[in-house]
Structure formats: C-alpha cells, structure tokens
Design an enzyme around this catalytic site. Structure first.
Site, PDB file in Angstrom:
ATOM      1  N   GLU A 158       0.180 -77.394  22.866  1.00 47.10           N
ATOM      2  CA  GLU A 158      -0.023 -76.288  23.801  1.00 47.10           C
ATOM      3  C   GLU A 158      -1.102 -75.294  23.362  1.00 47.10           C
ATOM      4  OE1 GLU A 158       3.674 -74.358  24.634  1.00 47.10           O
ATOM      5  OE2 GLU A 158       4.582 -76.132  25.532  1.00 47.10           O
ATOM      6  N   GLU A 217       7.680 -82.314  26.116  1.00 48.99           N
ATOM      7  CA  GLU A 217       8.681 -81.253  25.972  1.00 48.99           C
ATOM      8  C   GLU A 217       9.176 -80.872  27.353  1.00 48.99           C
ATOM      9  OE1 GLU A 217       7.726 -77.626  23.949  1.00 48.99           O
ATOM     10  OE2 GLU A 217       6.729 -78.654  22.278  1.00 48.99           O
TER      11      GLU A 217
END
Length: 446
Positions: A164, A352
């Site tokens: 991320e 995720e």
C-alpha cells in the site's frame, strides 16, 4: 439450486506485518524503525509495537494456527531494520536467521510463504537522511532487496514489493498521521515518486535473482462515490479516485501518473529525472487488491490542489467499523471490476480484506458474527468476479491475530484470533472456527 464454489486452485491465506506483530523491537540485533520512533513520542497516546503480538517468540504457534484453520498461504513482511539495523551496511545475523526459521516452519507444515519486502517500517537511520523523500532510497532499497532475494529466494517464490504505497506515503509524508509524521506536498511528491520507482526496481531485482518467482505489489483500494449528483462533487470524486486507486498502479502499468483526472499531479514533474519514465513500469505477475471501506467525496476548497474532502461515514448513517469507516462489502467487487478493466493486469489476488470491531472475550469465547457476515458477503462478491471471468486467484484475510493497528493502537481488532495483549494468550474467534469449517472440505461453497 446448486451451491456455487471456488476453483480448486484458488489460494486462501492470511496476512500479518512485521511491526504490527513481531515485537522484540530493540533486541536480537534489530535497529530502530520509524514506527519505533513515532510511537515512542510523548505526543503519541495509542501505545506502541514494542511487544505487539510477540510473533518473534510465538511464530511457531501462530503458523500452526494457519495450518489448523485450513489456510494455504502465510503472508508476512520482513523488517528492514531487523536485517539491516542501519538500513544499509552491516547485516544482523540473528534477524536473518529469524526469517529463515519462519519460512522453514511454514514449509514444514505445508504452508506457502509469501514475503512482503516493505510494510512501512523504514529503518530510522535512513529516515534521518530524508527517508522516502531522498532519492538515495533507490540505492538503499536496491541493496536491501538484492540481499533478501539472494538469501531467501530458493525457499520463497512469491514476493510482494510494497504494501500500500499510497497509505505509507500519504499518511506518513503528507498528513503526518503515520510514521515518520511528515506533512505537506513538498514531502509527499518526492516520497511518492521514489516509492513508485522502488516498486518497479524491486520487481526487476526479484526477477533477476529468484528463479520462477511470482512477483506482485499491493494497493490500498477504496470504492469512491460522489456526495451527490452535482458536477463539482462528481469531479471531486474523480480526483480522489485518481489519488487513492490509480496513483501508483498506472505508472507500474506504463501509463504514467493519472494527470488526466488530477491535474495537480503535474507537480510530480519537478522530481522526474531523465529516464524515470522508462523506469516506472514493471510487468508484474499479479496485482494485490486490498479493500476495507467506501469513501464518499465532495468538493472542498481545502486541501488545495486536490479540492476535495471525504464525508465521514459516521455522518452518513451507514454501518461503520471500529475505526469509524464504512463497512461496504460490495465495494470489493467494484474494485475488482475496476482493476480487471486494465488489460495489462494478468492476475489479481485479494491480498488483504477484513473488518475491525471492538471484539470482547466472554467466557472464553469471541462471538464475532458481524465478521462472519462480512466474509460471507466478500466471498460471494469474489466468487461473482471469478464467474464473470475476472482473473481472481486468491483471498488473504487481514489478519490472523489481533495486532497493533498503527496509529489506532490495539483497540480495533481485525484478527480471526483474539489476543490478550497482557498475556499474549490466543483464542480462536467464532469467525476463525467458521473459516476452518468453510475451508475444511476444500469445496468452498457459498
């Protein structure tokens, strides 16, 4: 009507990260990371990851839980400062051995190890020199990735470069909410560009050093909608979407930064060097989609350049999680649809997805039925994506054990296993037991 089911080759996994789980923050040769420094400031009131879930001592028990819950894969990150205490230079043999032990034990149990090279815990020694704002990060990162891939590449075949990037750059180098606590566009833009370059640089190094590697990188994704149908709010949502969902993906795909939707990104040219345009792309084997919540955007004079702001979920009369973010499972399907529209993307993993609540242990049990409902819905949307010929290859749950949730501390619990932080006692939640049954016969019916 016959129940729908996932393909037999579909991978089911769970994800953790080094700072949020390992503990042992200043022992066994580890150097300080930016998160050690950030959470030790007197102004930070949410605790720290000094001990976290003590994965450093409990890794065998935790990986055994991965096996017991019938999961295929265990995704974890390497702590850069546990391997290189000063970011570069001398190697910490104890840290290197620890990750060999983790990998070996996963393999011994028949669990496939997935390694994330960078999950936000930059060595403080490198931050002292500017961290991600310093273009020397390319050299530092190259040294780190060269070592890790040569050290573990015979055992680990699936590698994720960055976790991320928009999260650690945006929250850490623009908003100051995460480590290292820097603010402003003058920090954000160079840090973002250098992270984008390192994303592709890391991919090229893994390709060179690891035979038959499967290489990916992961993106935080938020389903963005405008506040209403007014044109100014629609345009604001487009800019927010470009920032949150396109900023790091499109350069990796050879498309450059999304200046078409967000003209403010033209300021990035100040940090572009000759040849950078050719260095940004990399042919990733897969892209990791990480989805948690929906964003509603509206026009605003602040912040400048973006001219958009988020309408808080608690003001919109919607279901929210323990971090006051909207729970919207359908958004996962919307993001899979969005990423699937890029012809350059070969495969997609949900690397995720999860939901946090303030789970309570009552009489030795955690009845987290809301989390089970979340999984049922996101699994359904994942299966729908597969049935619509999207190349979705796996689903990784965030997370295995309740951990240290960055700037939110230990209050939000994402785990399918409850952790008593005072004793480190693990208790499988109802969601974990449900997942175990769901995966038990490998027919994965919804």
């Amino acid at each position: 009507m016959k129940s729908k089911q996932f393909p037999k080759q579909f991978k089911w996994g769970v994800t953790i990260s080094s700072y949020q789980n390992e503990g042992a923050y200043n022992s066994h040769g580890k150097g300080p990371s930016i998160w050690d420094t950030f959470t030790h400031k007197t102004s930070f009131k949410k605790g720290n990851g000094n001990t976290a879930t003590d994965f450093y001592s409990n890794y065998k028990a935790d990986i055994a839980h991965v096996k017991a819950l019938n999961l295929d894969c265990f995704r974890f990150s390497l702590s850069w400062s546990r391997i290189f205490p000063l970011g570069v230079g001398d190697v910490n043999a104890e840290g290197v051995k620890f990750y060999h032990d983790v990998i070996d034990y996963a393999l011994e149990l028949g669990i496939e190890p997935w390694v994330t090279l960078y999950h936000w815990d930059l060595p403080q020694a490198l931050q002292d020199q500017g961290g991600w704002t310093n273009r020397n990060i390319l050299h530092w990162f190259e040294t780190y990735v060269e070592f890790c891939t040569k050290e573990y590449g015979l055992k680990v075949k699936t590698w994720i470069i960055l976790n991320e990037p928009m999260s650690f750059v945006g929250l850490g180098y623009y908003m100051g909410m995460h480590a290292p606590g820097k603010k402003g566009v003058s920090n954000f833009l160079p840090a973002a560009h250098h992270a984008a370059l390192c994303q592709s640089l890391g991919g090229r190094i893994v390709r060179k050093n690891v035979e038959k590697a499967s290489i990916g990188t992961t993106f935080s994704c938020s389903y963005v909608r405008p506040f209403n149908r007014r044109v100014i709010h629609k345009h604001a949502a487009v800019r927010v979407d470009a920032l949150l969902n396109r900023f790091f993906l499109e350069p990796a795909l050879g498309m450059g930064y999304p200046t078409d939707a967000f003209a403010g990104l033209n300021f990035m040219s100040k940090y572009m060097k000759p040849g950078d345009e050719e260095l940004l792309p990399f042919d990733f084997d897969f892209i990791g989609v990480q989805y948690y919540f929906k964003v509603v955007a509206k026009f605003s004079l602040l912040p400048p350049i973006l001219f958009a702001t988020e309408v808080p979920a608690e003001k919109r009369d919607v279901k929210i999680n323990a971090m006051n973010l909207e729970i919207y499972p359908k958004g996962l399907y919307k993001m899979l649809e969005k990423f699937n529209a890029y012809p350059q993307i070969k495969s997609i993993y949900i690397t995720e997805s999860g939901v946090c609540f303030e789970d309570e242990l009552i009489d030795g049990k955690v009845n987290d039925k809301n989390r089970i409902n979340y999984f049922k819905k996101t699994f359904k949307y994942t299966l729908k994506a597969i049935e619509n010929n999207m190349p979705i290859k796996g689903y990784f749950i965030w997370t295995l054990v309740d951990n240290f949730e960055w700037a939110e501390g230990i209050k939000p619990r994402f785990g399918i296993i409850h952790n008593d932080f005072s004793t480190q006692k693990r208790t499988i939640k109802k969601s974990g037991l449900w997942l175990k049954r769901f995966l038990s016969k490998r027919n994965n019916k919804i």
